[in-house]
Scaffold this motif. Structure first.
Motif, PDB file in Angstrom:
ATOM      1  N   UNK A   1       0.843  -1.199   0.000  1.00 48.28           N
ATOM      2  CA  UNK A   1       0.000   0.000   0.000  1.00 48.28           C
ATOM      3  C   UNK A   1       0.880   1.251   0.000  1.00 48.28           C
ATOM      4  N   UNK A   2       0.554   2.217  -0.871  1.00 48.87           N
ATOM      5  CA  UNK A   2       1.331   3.448  -0.966  1.00 48.87           C
ATOM      6  C   UNK A   2       1.175   4.283   0.302  1.00 48.87           C
ATOM      7  N   UNK A   3       2.263   4.822   0.792  1.00 49.59           N
ATOM      8  CA  UNK A   3       2.239   5.665   1.986  1.00 49.59           C
ATOM      9  C   UNK A   3       1.450   6.941   1.712  1.00 49.59           C
ATOM     10  N   UNK A   4       0.622   7.325   2.662  1.00 45.89           N
ATOM     11  CA  UNK A   4      -0.183   8.534   2.534  1.00 45.89           C
ATOM     12  C   UNK A   4       0.717   9.763   2.570  1.00 45.89           C
ATOM     13  N   UNK A   5       0.413  10.718   1.698  1.00 44.17           N
ATOM     14  CA  UNK A   5       1.147  11.983   1.654  1.00 44.17           C
ATOM     15  C   UNK A   5       1.223  12.614   3.047  1.00 44.17           C
ATOM     16  N   UNK A   6       2.387  13.142   3.398  1.00 48.68           N
ATOM     17  CA  UNK A   6       2.609  13.671   4.747  1.00 48.68           C
ATOM     18  C   UNK A   6       1.661  14.829   5.078  1.00 48.68           C
ATOM     19  N   UNK A   7       1.455  15.726   4.106  1.00 44.36           N
ATOM     20  CA  UNK A   7       0.575  16.868   4.367  1.00 44.36           C
ATOM     21  C   UNK A   7      -0.862  16.408   4.590  1.00 44.36           C
ATOM     22  N   UNK A   8      -1.322  15.468   3.774  1.00 46.52           N
ATOM     23  CA  UNK A   8      -2.682  14.945   3.942  1.00 46.52           C
ATOM     24  C   UNK A   8      -2.809  14.264   5.303  1.00 46.52           C
ATOM     25  N   UNK A   9      -1.789  13.514   5.690  1.00 45.66           N
ATOM     26  CA  UNK A   9      -1.805  12.885   7.014  1.00 45.66           C
ATOM     27  C   UNK A   9      -1.863  13.939   8.112  1.00 45.66           C
ATOM     28  N   UNK A  10      -1.053  14.988   7.974  1.00 45.13           N
ATOM     29  CA  UNK A  10      -1.010  16.022   9.003  1.00 45.13           C
ATOM     30  C   UNK A  10      -2.349  16.752   9.118  1.00 45.13           C
ATOM     31  N   UNK A  11      -2.930  17.123   7.989  1.00 41.78           N
ATOM     32  CA  UNK A  11      -4.217  17.821   8.025  1.00 41.78           C
ATOM     33  C   UNK A  11      -5.296  16.909   8.605  1.00 41.78           C
ATOM     34  N   UNK A  12      -5.274  15.650   8.218  1.00 41.36           N
ATOM     35  CA  UNK A  12      -6.261  14.704   8.746  1.00 41.36           C
ATOM     36  C   UNK A  12      -6.159  14.600  10.257  1.00 41.36           C
ATOM     37  N   UNK A  13      -4.940  14.485  10.766  1.00 39.40           N
ATOM     38  CA  UNK A  13      -4.761  14.375  12.204  1.00 39.40           C
ATOM     39  C   UNK A  13      -5.201  15.660  12.915  1.00 39.40           C
ATOM     40  N   UNK A  14      -4.975  16.806  12.282  1.00 41.80           N
ATOM     41  CA  UNK A  14      -5.419  18.066  12.879  1.00 41.80           C
ATOM     42  C   UNK A  14      -6.942  18.134  12.946  1.00 41.80           C
ATOM     43  N   UNK A  15      -7.593  17.712  11.863  1.00 48.68           N
ATOM     44  CA  UNK A  15      -9.057  17.706  11.853  1.00 48.68           C
ATOM     45  C   UNK A  15      -9.585  16.744  12.922  1.00 48.68           C
ATOM     46  N   UNK A  16      -8.965  15.574  13.037  1.00 54.37           N
ATOM     47  CA  UNK A  16      -9.378  14.617  14.071  1.00 54.37           C
ATOM     48  C   UNK A  16      -9.232  15.225  15.460  1.00 54.37           C
ATOM     49  N   UNK A  17      -8.114  15.889  15.691  1.00 51.34           N
ATOM     50  CA  UNK A  17      -7.871  16.483  17.011  1.00 51.34           C
ATOM     51  C   UNK A  17      -8.842  17.628  17.287  1.00 51.34           C
ATOM     52  N   UNK A  18      -9.048  18.493  16.289  1.00 50.54           N
ATOM     53  CA  UNK A  18      -9.962  19.623  16.475  1.00 50.54           C
ATOM     54  C   UNK A  18     -11.405  19.170  16.663  1.00 50.54           C
ATOM     55  N   UNK A  19     -11.710  17.973  16.171  1.00 54.20           N
ATOM     56  CA  UNK A  19     -13.076  17.455  16.224  1.00 54.20           C
ATOM     57  C   UNK A  19     -13.309  16.502  17.382  1.00 54.20           C
TER      58      UNK A  19
END
Length: 601
Positions: A1-19
């Motif tokens: 499986x291709x590794x998820x782009x770092x920026x997409x991972x970072x934004x996703x984690x921020x959204x998870x944390x903010x939510x």
């Protein structure tokens, strides 16, 4: 499986944390709703009799509880071409349900405005808030608690977001969104665009313009340009809420009917289980996938408002900073009008959503591991539906069939998604750069200030704008007049641009998903009403709009000025009935929703 782009991972984690808090509260509510959903045996017989009375041949099955009962929420009307095919859907869906031992009922209907009909007219001021009305109508339909699953029938601009927002409050149930598909291609989009500009310039008359428009919008189905309606369908695919590949299959075809049948059968299969409820399918990663799809395909700017609103209904917090950061790494893969010459039918023929999904996953630019209504996660959405005789099947799509329309993520049209955030002493706004020539990314010019779009057209016809100019149209925000689209200004501003002038639009209103080549800073927040920065501008102030640096500013000293007086609210075309929604709406970046704001969501 291709590794998820770092920026997409970072934004996703921020959204998870903010939510974290709001998402937890939402999921707890959905669990409580699942636990308290009444069994038919526990409901009063009089209540059941009311629910079963109109079921005709399904009465016996419903009385015996022989299978799940699907609630159909439909936005059918036959004035809106995209929704005209839905007229016959309920009868067919009931037959499809019986095929697998289930039943189906129309739980309720919702309004369905056509922004194309109201564009530039007073009725457009009801458009954005029709989304809240649709969400509430969906809630009313599902509040009867007679259903084990939700089939949502909707296509267009505010309708899909409204259906999803309402359905998410019943997220303990599974839900499938069922599109009806685009109309066949008419005249070329370039020909349509040229005709509109000739009319705006006074070179042709109304009869020729009407003939051109009828050549474009000519039959049942979604309008074929890549505006908000078709962006909706793209997002439902990227969130896993469709049967795979169903977004852009035309109405009236054998394949379309087979996909509709598959949607009902799948919903019957999921009903009564907790495996793939709507609350579980629409999580933070699904919302991020919707944004990624929007950016990768050059979709409608209206979703900079709709995505935060849809997310909030599921307890998820996302803002324009998140969208802009994702845009910096998600490449533009498609050139669909108004970002290119081909329409959604050409896009679909070139590989469509199956290819977009495939190439995004291959490059680690989308979440592959989201829960979808279909088995197999996002990988299932990399194949296109086909008919093998009378059998529905899926065929993997690994290559673009037209690289003028659709390219791989490794060789995109543009390295970014073209959704810019511009900020400064005039506020925060969105700039859709994917349709704008790079040499027009920066406009710095004296402004001309207007408080309604009709006055802009009048000034254009009088030759007052035939120069380098930033056109400011203020008091167009949610609380001022419902935030209408200002798409009817595009032909006039495009004429000025084609004459060699440096032209831009700055507004706290919206532009249509069909808007294109004119630089525009839209959804400006804070809005002018109540003293936002746009209310302080005067004719001649120099404004800089720059997609390169993210600037939205003026050199004028605004600190000593008093704001222009708020406009008087207009009556007529039902606008006065929407005052409650306007006065309670929150800002554009939060989704401009009175319903969500009043509910504390």
């Amino acid at each position: 499986m291709t590794k998820l782009n770092d920026t997409i991972h970072r934004v996703t984690q921020r959204v998870i944390e903010n939510s974290r808090g709001s998402r937890s509260a939402y999921l707890e509510l959905m669990q409580r709703e699942a636990d308290r959903k009444p069994e038919h045996k526990d409901v009063a017989c009089s209540n059941l009799a009311h629910a079963f009375a109109g079921a005709l041949e399904d009465q016996d099955a419903m009385k015996a509880g022989r299978g799940p009962n699907i609630g159909i929420v439909t936005a059918y009307n036959d004035m809106l071409s995209a929704h005209q095919p839905y007229g016959r859907y309920p009868d067919r869906m009931k037959i499809f349900a019986r095929e697998v031992g289930a039943t189906a009922q129309v739980a309720g209907g919702t309004p369905a405005m056509c922004d194309g009909v109201t564009q530039g007219e007073d009725g457009m001021e009801l458009s954005l808030f029709s989304r809240d009305v649709i969400a509430m109508s969906t809630g009313i339909a599902l509040s009867h608690q007679m259903y084990d699953g939700i089939a949502a029938l909707g296509i267009c601009d505010k309708i899909v977001p409204g259906l999803l927002m309402g359905a998410l409050r019943f997220g303990h149930l599974p839900a499938v969104f069922v599109p009806s598909g685009p109309m066949p291609s008419g005249i070329s989009n370039k020909q349509k665009q040229d005709t509109r500009q000739k009319y705006a310039a006074g070179e042709i008359g109304r009869d020729a313009l009407l003939e051109s428009e009828l050549g474009s919008y000519h039959s049942p189905g979604t309008c074929t340009f890549y505006g908000t309606a078709n962006s909706n369908q793209m997002m439902m695919e990227m969130m896993g809420l469709h049967i795979p590949g169903s977004a852009f299959v035309q109405p009236g075809t054998k394949l379309r009917q087979s996909l509709d049948r598959a949607a009902v059968h799948r919903l019957a299969e999921l009903a009564g289980t907790s495996e793939r409820t709507l609350a579980k399918v629409v999580d933070e990663k699904a919302i991020i996938n919707a944004v990624i799809g929007l950016l990768a395909t050059g979709g409608s700017t209206n979703h900079a408002i709709h995505i935060p609103a849809m997310a909030r209904a599921a307890g998820i917090i996302i803002d324009w900073n998140d969208l802009a950061e994702l845009s910096s790494v998600v490449p533009l893969l498609a050139r669909v009008y108004p970002n290119g010459l081909g329409d959604v039918n050409h896009f679909h023929a070139a590989g469509g959503m199956a290819y977009v999904t495939r190439t995004l996953l291959d490059e680690g630019l989308a979440h592959s591991d989201i829960l979808t209504v279909w088995d197999g996660g996002m990988e299932a959405y990399t194949a296109e539906p086909v008919m093998e005789g009378d059998t529905l099947a899926w065929s993997p799509v690994s290559e673009s069939r037209d690289d003028a329309m659709l390219r791989p993520a490794s060789n995109p049209f543009l390295p970014d998604g073209g959704m810019k955030l511009v900020t400064g002493n005039l506020g925060r706004a969105c700039f859709k750069s994917s349709a704008v020539a790079r040499e027009r990314f920066t406009v710095e010019a004296p402004c001309r200030v207007f408080e309604n779009q009709a006055d802009v057209v009048t000034a254009f016809k009088a030759g007052e704008l035939d120069k380098d100019v930033v056109v400011v149209v203020r008091f167009q925000g949610p609380r001022a007049n419902g935030m209408p689209e200002l798409h009817s200004l595009t032909p006039s501003l495009a004429v000025l641009q084609d004459r060699g002038h440096s032209v831009a639009l700055v507004t706290d209103g919206r532009m249509s998903g069909a808007s294109g080549k004119v630089p525009a800073a839209i959804h400006c927040t804070p809005e002018a009403l109540g003293g936002g920065p746009l209310s302080l501008l005067q004719d001649g102030d120099v404004i800089r709009v720059c997609a390169e640096t993210g600037a939205l500013s003026t050199t004028a000293d605004l600190s000593s000025r008093s704001p222009a007086p708020d406009p008087v609210s207009e009556w007529g075309v039902g606008r006065e009935m929407y005052r409650m929604l306007q006065t309670q709406a929150d800002g554009a970046e939060k989704g401009a929703s009175a319903m969500l704001a009043s509910a504390g969501l």
